[in-house]
Scaffold this motif. Structure first.
Motif, short mmCIF file in Angstrom:
data_model
loop_
_atom_site.label_atom_id
_atom_site.label_comp_id
_atom_site.label_asym_id
_atom_site.label_seq_id
_atom_site.Cartn_x
_atom_site.Cartn_y
_atom_site.Cartn_z
N ARG A 1 9.18 62.97 79.03
CA ARG A 1 10.06 62.72 77.82
C ARG A 1 10.22 63.86 76.87
O ARG A 1 11.54 64.26 76.33
CB ARG A 1 9.40 61.70 76.79
CG ARG A 1 9.42 60.31 77.24
CD ARG A 1 8.88 59.35 76.27
NE ARG A 1 8.89 58.07 76.68
CZ ARG A 1 8.33 56.76 75.83
NH1 ARG A 1 7.70 57.42 75.12
NH2 ARG A 1 8.38 55.67 76.61
N ASN A 2 9.03 64.81 76.72
CA ASN A 2 9.28 66.18 75.98
C ASN A 2 9.96 66.87 76.74
O ASN A 2 11.03 67.92 76.08
CB ASN A 2 7.84 66.77 76.05
CG ASN A 2 6.87 65.95 75.28
OD1 ASN A 2 7.36 65.04 74.32
ND2 ASN A 2 5.66 66.09 75.16
N ASN B 1 9.08 74.01 73.04
CA ASN B 1 8.48 73.19 74.05
C ASN B 1 7.47 72.23 73.27
O ASN B 1 7.35 72.44 71.87
CB ASN B 1 7.14 74.11 74.80
CG ASN B 1 6.46 75.27 73.90
OD1 ASN B 1 5.64 74.49 73.10
ND2 ASN B 1 6.35 76.24 74.11
N LEU B 2 7.29 71.25 73.87
CA LEU B 2 6.61 70.08 73.31
C LEU B 2 5.56 69.87 74.14
O LEU B 2 5.35 69.74 75.32
CB LEU B 2 7.43 68.84 73.35
CG LEU B 2 8.65 68.86 72.18
CD1 LEU B 2 9.65 69.73 72.29
CD2 LEU B 2 9.06 67.25 71.93
N ASP B 3 4.23 69.42 73.49
CA ASP B 3 3.13 69.02 74.28
C ASP B 3 2.36 67.72 73.58
O ASP B 3 2.57 67.71 72.19
CB ASP B 3 2.19 70.33 74.08
CG ASP B 3 0.92 70.06 75.03
OD1 ASP B 3 0.98 69.28 76.15
OD2 ASP B 3 -0.29 70.17 74.79
N THR C 1 2.25 64.20 69.23
CA THR C 1 3.14 65.34 70.10
C THR C 1 3.46 66.55 69.19
O THR C 1 3.61 66.39 67.93
CB THR C 1 4.42 64.54 70.38
OG1 THR C 1 4.38 63.60 71.16
CG2 THR C 1 5.45 65.50 70.89
N GLU C 2 3.13 67.32 69.42
CA GLU C 2 3.36 68.92 69.03
C GLU C 2 4.72 69.59 69.32
O GLU C 2 5.02 69.74 70.52
CB GLU C 2 2.14 69.94 69.12
CG GLU C 2 2.15 71.05 68.38
CD GLU C 2 0.96 71.79 68.48
OE1 GLU C 2 -0.03 71.59 67.80
OE2 GLU C 2 1.04 73.02 69.35
N PHE C 3 5.36 69.81 68.15
CA PHE C 3 6.90 70.33 68.48
C PHE C 3 6.61 71.73 67.95
O PHE C 3 6.16 72.16 67.02
CB PHE C 3 7.78 69.59 67.71
CG PHE C 3 8.41 68.13 68.03
CD1 PHE C 3 9.47 68.16 68.50
CD2 PHE C 3 7.24 67.17 67.87
CE1 PHE C 3 9.67 66.57 68.76
CE2 PHE C 3 7.53 65.82 67.91
CZ PHE C 3 8.77 65.35 68.77
N ASN C 4 7.41 72.90 68.68
CA ASN C 4 7.47 74.23 68.38
C ASN C 4 8.93 74.27 68.31
O ASN C 4 9.85 74.05 69.36
CB ASN C 4 6.81 75.12 69.50
CG ASN C 4 5.34 74.56 69.60
OD1 ASN C 4 4.67 75.22 68.58
ND2 ASN C 4 4.94 74.12 70.55
N ARG D 1 3.44 68.37 63.97
CA ARG D 1 3.10 67.25 64.80
C ARG D 1 3.39 66.15 64.28
O ARG D 1 3.47 65.62 63.12
CB ARG D 1 1.43 67.36 64.94
CG ARG D 1 0.88 68.47 65.50
CD ARG D 1 -0.61 68.52 65.56
NE ARG D 1 -1.17 69.22 66.74
CZ ARG D 1 -2.48 69.09 67.36
NH1 ARG D 1 -2.98 68.24 66.80
NH2 ARG D 1 -2.92 69.75 68.30
N LEU D 2 3.58 64.95 65.31
CA LEU D 2 3.98 63.46 64.81
C LEU D 2 2.95 62.68 65.75
O LEU D 2 2.68 62.94 67.03
CB LEU D 2 5.27 63.41 65.62
CG LEU D 2 6.82 63.65 64.93
CD1 LEU D 2 7.70 63.46 65.34
CD2 LEU D 2 6.55 63.04 63.32
N GLY D 3 2.37 61.83 65.14
CA GLY D 3 1.38 60.79 65.77
C GLY D 3 1.96 59.41 65.74
O GLY D 3 2.75 58.77 64.67
N THR D 4 1.80 58.84 67.02
CA THR D 4 2.39 57.66 67.24
C THR D 4 1.53 56.66 68.04
O THR D 4 0.65 57.04 68.73
CB THR D 4 3.64 57.62 68.21
OG1 THR D 4 3.58 58.41 69.28
CG2 THR D 4 5.09 58.05 67.10
#
Length: 372
Positions: A56-57, A106-108, A132-135, A149-152
């Motif tokens: 997905r990332n 990148n996303l992790d 998920t960490e977005f840069n 960062r987003l938490g789901t």
């Protein structure tokens, strides 16, 4: 191993302070099952779900959603709809990045499997938390990386076949599902203005810095490994099942971090609080009515985006939809262009651009300065 996905997003359910979130009945059954999950079973599904989020990332960063098709059975109507929903979300993020003049680098994702239950032979229910960490970087300064960062929270059903697991259902708290329309924004005008800005010279006061530190510690998406997926549960109830936790967390930031004193109107005791403490509409009304906050700007994104650069850490954003405040986020940082970044609960956000996920034309932003 191949995973096929049939997805049913919950939408932005948890983000609305007066709209209750409830897990599907079968998810609650899985969560409440007291039988232990073996380490081997957790590890197996942890690996599977990590692979799902890696793919997905990649689709978000590349803008190419073809790779996502491997997770879906496109011959099944609900699965095809789910795939199209994920494509729409990825496209929204690409459109938002275009409006913002940024590029996702990148996303992790960090995955924590909380519970696995075999519902019937070969069919497993899985509950997991994901950060998920977005840069991203601005197009005129690719050497400067900004991060949020987003938490789901996710509930999945996985069915085991001869050579693979098929994900037959997934419910999750999607921070973008209810606000994916950027058509109302004059993007060229916005892009030019954003690229013209620079981060201001700013030093937080001691009270504001303590508020920021509290927010970053207990937001649920902390960068501190000791606080990942954690709220301050020793002192405060998680009010998501009661209708939302955003105003509760904003109040905690002001009191526990910023040192604002409780009173008869704005109060919390015994794992419960007043309307001004717990309710998004009540919180915003109290802050302005009491003089603890003052308005910076109010209006659509197009009307407030320039004024938003007057916001500083410690201020807050109230989001109005259909005449009602539905969410509260606290500004806890500014990115490399001085763009306000917010931290909040439900869904859990850490230093996220304040408008990301709130792009529909029926959203009114209330930008409020807080007096510490």
């Amino acid at each position: 191993m191949i995973i096929i996905l049939i997805l049913v997003p919950l939408g932005n359910t948890l983000a609305f302070a007066d709209e209750p979130f409830a897990l599907p009945e079968e998810a609650s059954s899985t969560l409440n099952d007291t039988s232990p999950t073996s380490d081997a079973l957790k590890a197996e599904f942890d690996c599977l779900i990590k692979d799902l989020f890696i793919k997905r990332n990649i689709s978000i960063v590349s803008g190419d959603c073809e790779g996502l098709k491997d997770f879906y059975d496109l011959n099944v109507k609900v699965s095809q709809y789910a795939y199209e929903s994920e494509v729409k979300k990825a496209q929204y993020l690409m459109n938002w990045s275009g409006k913002q003049s940024v590029v996702f680098k990148n996303l992790d994702s960090i995955v924590k499997v909380r519970k696995v239950k075999e519902k019937e032979p070969g069919l497993f229910g899985v509950i997991c938390d994901v950060i998920t960490e977005f840069n991203y970087y601005y197009t005129d300064s690719p050497q400067v990386i900004n991060t949020f960062r987003l938490g789901t929270n996710h509930y999945l059903n996985l069915k085991k076949t001869e050579d693979r697991y098929i994900i037959t259902k997934e419910w999750y708290t999607d921070p973008f599902a209810d606000s994916l329309n950027l058509n109302n924004i004059k993007t060229e005008e916005v892009k030019k203005y954003i690229l013209s800005k620079e981060a201001p010279a700013y030093t937080s006061s001691e009270k504001v810095q303590k508020a920021i530190d509290y927010a970053h510690t207990y937001c649920g998406a902390s960068t501190d490994e000791n606080f990942i997926f954690k709220y301050n549960s020793s002192k405060y109830k998680n009010h998501n099942p009661d209708g939302g936790d955003c105003a509760n967390f904003a109040s905690q930031i002001l009191h526990e971090g910023g040192g604002l004193k409780k009173n008869g109107t704005w109060n919390y005791a015994g794992k419960n609080g007043t309307k001004a403490w717990l309710n998004a509409q009540g919180f915003k009304g109290y802050m302005l009515g009491s003089g603890r906050g003052s308005s910076i700007a109010k209006g659509s994104y197009q009307q407030v985006y320039k004024a938003a650069y007057n916001m500083r850490p410690g201020d807050f954003v109230a989001y109005e939809r259909k005449g009602r405040i539905v969410h509260i986020s606290t500004v806890t940082g500014l990115d490399s262009k001085g763009y306000p970044l917010v931290t909040c609960h439900n869904t859990d956000r850490l230093l996220v651009p304040y408008d990301l996920g709130w792009s529909n034309e029926n959203i009114t932003f209330h930008l409020v300065h807080t007096h510490y």
